[in-house]
Motif scaffolding. Structure first.
Motif, PDB file in Angstrom:
ATOM      1  N   ARG A 102       6.309 -31.996 -14.698  1.00 28.48           N
ATOM      2  CA  ARG A 102       7.431 -32.783 -15.231  1.00 28.48           C
ATOM      3  C   ARG A 102       7.324 -34.238 -14.804  1.00 28.48           C
ATOM      4  O   ARG A 102       7.624 -35.143 -15.576  1.00 28.48           O
ATOM      5  CB  ARG A 102       8.758 -32.183 -14.768  1.00 28.48           C
ATOM      6  CG  ARG A 102       9.051 -30.881 -15.462  1.00 28.48           C
ATOM      7  CD  ARG A 102      10.345 -30.299 -15.030  1.00 28.48           C
ATOM      8  NE  ARG A 102      11.486 -31.104 -15.439  1.00 28.48           N
ATOM      9  CZ  ARG A 102      12.742 -30.730 -15.250  1.00 28.48           C
ATOM     10  NH1 ARG A 102      13.003 -29.584 -14.665  1.00 28.48           N
ATOM     11  NH2 ARG A 102      13.732 -31.489 -15.645  1.00 28.48           N
ATOM     12  N   LEU A 135       7.428 -33.174 -20.488  1.00 30.49           N
ATOM     13  CA  LEU A 135       8.546 -32.626 -21.252  1.00 30.49           C
ATOM     14  C   LEU A 135       9.207 -33.747 -22.040  1.00 30.49           C
ATOM     15  O   LEU A 135       9.682 -34.715 -21.460  1.00 30.49           O
ATOM     16  CB  LEU A 135       9.543 -31.990 -20.280  1.00 30.49           C
ATOM     17  CG  LEU A 135      10.668 -31.175 -20.892  1.00 30.49           C
ATOM     18  CD1 LEU A 135      10.124 -29.975 -21.657  1.00 30.49           C
ATOM     19  CD2 LEU A 135      11.621 -30.716 -19.803  1.00 30.49           C
ATOM     20  N   ASP A 185      12.470 -35.935 -21.008  1.00 28.98           N
ATOM     21  CA  ASP A 185      12.814 -35.479 -19.663  1.00 28.98           C
ATOM     22  C   ASP A 185      13.163 -36.667 -18.760  1.00 28.98           C
ATOM     23  O   ASP A 185      12.530 -36.893 -17.740  1.00 28.98           O
ATOM     24  CB  ASP A 185      11.627 -34.713 -19.078  1.00 28.98           C
ATOM     25  CG  ASP A 185      12.045 -33.849 -17.888  1.00 28.98           C
ATOM     26  OD1 ASP A 185      13.255 -33.726 -17.654  1.00 28.98           O
ATOM     27  OD2 ASP A 185      11.166 -33.316 -17.217  1.00 28.98           O
ATOM     28  N   LEU A 225      12.415 -26.787 -21.616  1.00 35.00           N
ATOM     29  CA  LEU A 225      11.541 -26.311 -20.544  1.00 35.00           C
ATOM     30  C   LEU A 225      11.198 -24.834 -20.750  1.00 35.00           C
ATOM     31  O   LEU A 225      10.038 -24.411 -20.653  1.00 35.00           O
ATOM     32  CB  LEU A 225      12.296 -26.500 -19.227  1.00 35.00           C
ATOM     33  CG  LEU A 225      11.506 -26.450 -17.955  1.00 35.00           C
ATOM     34  CD1 LEU A 225      10.435 -27.514 -17.958  1.00 35.00           C
ATOM     35  CD2 LEU A 225      12.446 -26.665 -16.774  1.00 35.00           C
ATOM     36  N   HIS A 278       8.696 -24.092 -23.395  1.00 35.58           N
ATOM     37  CA  HIS A 278       7.293 -24.271 -22.983  1.00 35.58           C
ATOM     38  C   HIS A 278       6.826 -23.079 -22.155  1.00 35.58           C
ATOM     39  O   HIS A 278       5.900 -22.375 -22.545  1.00 35.58           O
ATOM     40  CB  HIS A 278       7.140 -25.555 -22.164  1.00 35.58           C
ATOM     41  CG  HIS A 278       7.128 -26.783 -23.011  1.00 35.58           C
ATOM     42  ND1 HIS A 278       6.017 -27.191 -23.700  1.00 35.58           N
ATOM     43  CD2 HIS A 278       8.091 -27.682 -23.285  1.00 35.58           C
ATOM     44  CE1 HIS A 278       6.287 -28.288 -24.370  1.00 35.58           C
ATOM     45  NE2 HIS A 278       7.550 -28.617 -24.138  1.00 35.58           N
TER      46      HIS A 278
END
Ligand SMILES: NC(=O)c1ccc[n+]([C@@H]2O[C@H](COP(=O)([O-])OP(=O)(O)OC[C@H]3O[C@@H](n4cnc5c(N)ncnc54)[C@H](OP(=O)(O)O)[C@@H]3O)[C@@H](O)[C@H]2O)c1
Length: 453
Positions: free
Chosen positions: A184, A189, A192, A205, A208
């Protein structure tokens, strides 16, 4: 001098702004490649009052239909995300004969065939390279560069975030949550940033790590590669959350690397469609694809094997793919040769996961029983499952991983139908010497391409 071609943006978020900045920064080069200038005519956003220092206010509208219906807009670029109103807006733009460029994976995975049919009916180009694997060109190679070949299989690492997580575990010894944290921080992401919209971020999230995002991508890829309708519900999907460092380490000892794979194969008139973590031989080209990189390995009868690799995640790679599609759309509109392929007309049946044949890695925790190895081997044997390798190891474990037993028994099977393996495992699970079956991971050993010519 050619008249500028009008562009309308639906959405001006992360990707939209990336598109605007590329159009601005590379205007000369883009005009040269598109055969003339492009002009941004309108931009639809949800909240027109939001401050946007890079947007000329008169271009903004809160009404996306105003963009689609604007007679000066010839290329509609859909960057809203989500299913609706994106799907209806795209369909309407195509009905008006406008070219549409979209980065919207969800809409294409769910409604791609129907939109391609609308595009074909109205001779309107529908381009979506940015929706699949970011900046990696894959739709065009499948549909054009490999047009003379029959695609046999696609193996892909098509979720850069999951690849970054597994790389963090395998290479740097991080446990799952530390590897996720680091992925991250690398910016895998979409969106994000900031503290707002926690719900949306959590959902993204999960999409994924549970494999759904890759399943959407695979549905689009398989449809393009095999010229068939694909329902995203038919993609078997398993995430990476159960993977432990111990599995990665044992796999390495056996000569394998663990990757988040997406697999589509055609054989005997059926398709295999699956997304799951899998061990691949360490010599395989995909084994060297690490961190945020994605790659698609294609096997075809005449074209043989080829791999396309690049940054599959991130705003700028996506924006770069969108602009490339805008250039392509402008060229087609200018030339009058719109090059709209027909929508896939066939629906190949999808093989149920139970019938899929693979090799398997099985890790189990034995009780303190000297005969357990022979008992497990016997159970595999009763189901006709050959064992390629077996090993017993004192458990390799990161501090965060705690297990009841310090010993692992690991088996690598020969190729077997998944349903048969499950039955054997049900029997093994009942053996006195077995505390629990810890993990079962598929092993993908790609076959060489089979020329038909
Ligand atoms: N971000 C990435 O790294 C990435 C990578 C590949 C593909 N994609 C795809 O690209 C698309 C756009 O992603 P993004 O990250 O740019 O999304 P985003 O930052 O959330 O931007 C969405 C934009 O659409 C506007 N919008 C949403 N609903 C609208 C409506 N009903 N009417 C008018 N405007 C509306 C929003 O307006 P406001 O600005 O007023 O909120 C915003 O400008 C998605 O399909 C995504 O899956 C994204």
């Amino acid at each position: 001098v050619a008249r500028p071609i009008g562009i309308g943006l639906l959405g001006c978020g992360a990707v939209g702004r990336g598109v605007m900045s590329i159009l601005r920064a590379n205007a000369e080069r883009i005009a040269a490649r598109a055969g003339g200038r492009l002009a941004l005519r309108r931009i639809a956003t949800q909240d027109v009052s939001k401050f946007r220092d890079d947007v000329e206010p008169p271009l903004l509208t809160g009404d996306p239909w105003a963009v689609v219906h604007d007679p000066d807009v010839e290329i509609v670029v859909e960057l809203l995300g989500g299913l609706e109103p994106a799907r209806t807006l795209i369909a309407e733009a195509l009905r008006q004969g406008k070219a549409v460029v979209t980065a919207n994976k969800a809409v294409l995975a769910r409604h791609g065939t129907e939109l391609q049919a609308t595009a074909a009916r109205h001779g309107a180009p529908l381009l979506f390279e940015a929706a699949v694997a970011g900046a990696i060109p894959i739709i065009k190679p499948l549909q054009e560069c490999l047009a003379a070949s029959r695609i046999q299989s696609i193996l892909g690492i098509i979720d850069g975030m999951n690849n970054a997580i597994l790389t963090g575990m395998a290479r740097d010894g991080l446990d799952f949550s530390a590897a996720l944290q680091r992925a991250r921080q690398l910016g895998c992401l979409a969106g994000d940033t900031g503290a707002d919209d926690v719900e949306r971020r959590t959902a993204a999230l999960r999409a994924h790590v549970e494999g759904y995002d890759a399943a959407f991508t695979l549905a689009i890829l398989a449809s393009a590669a095999f010229e068939t309708r694909v329902r995203v519900e038919d993609v078997f999907c398993e995430g990476i959350t159960h993977i432990s460092l111990a599995d990665i380490q044992y796999g390495r000892e056996l000569g394998y690397v663990l990757k988040p794979l997406a697999i589509a194969k055609e054989g005997e008139g059926r398709l295999e469609l699956r997304v799951h973590p899998a061990f691949i031989p360490r010599e395989h080209p995909l084994a060297a694809v690490n961190d945020l990189f994605s790659a698609v390995f294609v096997r075809s009868d005449a074209g043989g094997e080829l791999m396309l690799c690049g940054r599959g995640t991130g705003v700028l790679p996506a924006a770069s793919a969108v602009v490339a599609d805008i250039i392509e759309a402008a060229k087609r509109l200018r030339s009058g040769l719109r090059g709209v392929p027909p929508a896939p007309e066939r629906t190949l049946p999808v093989k149920p996961i139970d019938e899929v044949v693979s090799r398997f890695y099985v890790a189990l925790e034995p009780a303190d029983d000297p005969g357990v190895l022979a008992a497990v081997a016997g159970a595999f044997g009763r189901w006709g499952i050959g064992i390629r390798a077996a090993m017993q190891r004192e458990r390799f474990a990161a501090p965060a991983e705690s297990f009841a037993s310090p010993i692992d028994l690991v088996f690598l099977t020969h190729a077997v139908q998944e349903a048969r393996l499950r039955r054997a495992l049900a029997e093994i699970d009942q053996l006195d010497g077995v505390r629990r079956i810890r993990h079962v991971i598929r092993v993908e050993e790609p076959e060489p391409s089979q020329p038909t010519a």
